[in-house]
Design a protein around this motif. Structure first.
Motif: not given
Length: 376
Positions: A1-27
């Motif tokens: 199975m093909a891997k999903r887009d990492y931004y799609e996995v975390l539910g963040v846009p491609k221009n998301a900040s580091d803090e937004e990425i970290k917050k999404a991952y924690r959730k």
């Protein structure tokens, strides 16, 4: 199975900040953690957890994120992930925070700073009298305190020397432990979270940087307080570690035994001795209260155990709207050390009462009837 887009996995846009990425991952990690998903959904949750972990590990590293943005999954190598791989520090930091949130582990500062811990709470037992508990009081107590060491000026190191950065944790005060896909941040066992190691400690404070003293503390005891209640004095416990907040002081109240009264919540009780003559003929009797004296009327023929209630003569508790009552329990005293004349008078009185039958001793007559029934 093909891997999903990492931004799609975390539910963040491609221009998301580091803090937004970290917050999404924690959730996502909190939601799909295997310990929080049991039964049929555990396998699905575990896969999503691993997927979120991989996405965060790649996007939290600037170089790997840039390669991924340019070439997609082909631009990053999943096999490079691990304790020595780049970007692991960001993942471990986020996952360590999550692990602490889920299992209640204490967290200190991260990102190169020392770990900070709150000081322990202290307990102080204070004995007060019943009168002090009823009316309240202002008291002074002596408790332990800590002052900065005047010799080393709080550094903990012997004058002329200085503490060195801990080689185990690199000064962060914490170490990362990894097992499988779990990564846990723990207090450094070498420096115990301080981030520094003192090779030559100060002889005055033994490397603690502080000296134990005694200080006087003003304490207000509220009116109506009862035994086993506690008064909290915020910030007067032990000092925190590495600049952390101090603990609290809890003053535990103990009531001294009173010579006359016994407390039962907001009510108080006392035993009142009454002479045989007063119990027989009746009369007025003066009784003590916490506010002074009071008078009760003793009716003729009062027996031992008779209870008189004085409303509002008890204690108004700290959470009560009205004061309790005073209960006076009568104890008829038997005369002792009688003279021959007094004994003669009592014998004459006894003969006179016997002629009157059981009307002078209702309890005695009832007791005699019970004995006859028992032995028959």
């Amino acid at each position: 199975m093909a891997k999903r887009d990492y931004y799609e996995v975390l539910g963040v846009p491609k221009n998301a900040s580091d803090e937004e990425i970290k917050k999404a991952y924690r959730k996502h990690a909190m939601k799909h953690h295997p310990d929080r998903n049991q039964g049929d959904s555990s396998k699905v949750a575990e896969e999503k957890f691993k997927e979120s972990k991989e996405a965060y590990e790649m996007l939290s590293d600037p170089q790997k994120r840039a390669a991924y943005d340019q070439h997609g999954h082909a631009g990053v190598d999943p096999n490079m992930r691990g304790p020595g791989g780049e970007g692991f520090g960001g993942f471990a930091e986020a996952f360590g925070d999550i692990f602490g949130d889920m299992f209640g582990q204490p967290r200190g500062r991260s990102g190169g700073g020392r770990q900070v811990f709150r000081g322990s709470d202290l307990s102080y037992a204070m004995e007060i009298t019943l009168e002090e508990a009823a009316s309240g009081k202002d008291a002074q107590i002596r408790i332990p305190s800590w002052d900065s060491c005047e010799v080393c000026h709080g550094s903990g190191a012997k004058p002329g020397t200085q503490a060195k950065t801990c080689s185990t944790c690199g000064g962060s005060g914490a170490v990362q432990m990894r097992q499988g896909f779990f990564s846990v941040q723990q207090t450094c066992p070498t420096c115990r979270g301080a981030g520094k190691v003192i090779a030559d400690p100060c002889t005055a404070c033994h490397g603690q940087g502080k000296i134990k003293r005694q200080k006087t503390l003003e304490v207000k005891i509220p009116a109506g307080i009862d035994s086993d209640m506690r008064i909290r004095s915020a910030g007067n416990g032990e000092p925190g570690t590495n600049g952390g907040p101090p603990g609290d002081l809890y003053i535990e109240i103990r009531l001294k035994k009173h010579a006359i009264f016994e407390r039962d919540g907001d009510d108080i009780h006392c035993s009142v001795p009454v002479s045989m003559t007063t119990a027989c003929l009746g009369g007025e009797l003066e009784v003590p209260t916490l506010a002074g004296k009071a008078t009760i009327d003793i009716p003729e023929g009062t027996q031992t155990g008779k209870q008189f209630r004085l409303r509002g003569k008890g204690i108004k508790g700290v959470r009560s709207s009205y004061p309790g009552d005073l209960y006076c329990h009568i104890a008829v005293e038997t005369p002792v050390r009688l003279s021959e004349h007094q004994k003669k008078l009592l014998r004459e009185l006894d003969e006179s009462m016997k002629k009157g039958g059981g009307k002078h001793s209702p309890s005695g007559e009832s007791w005699a009837d019970k004995l006859k029934s028992f032995f028959s």
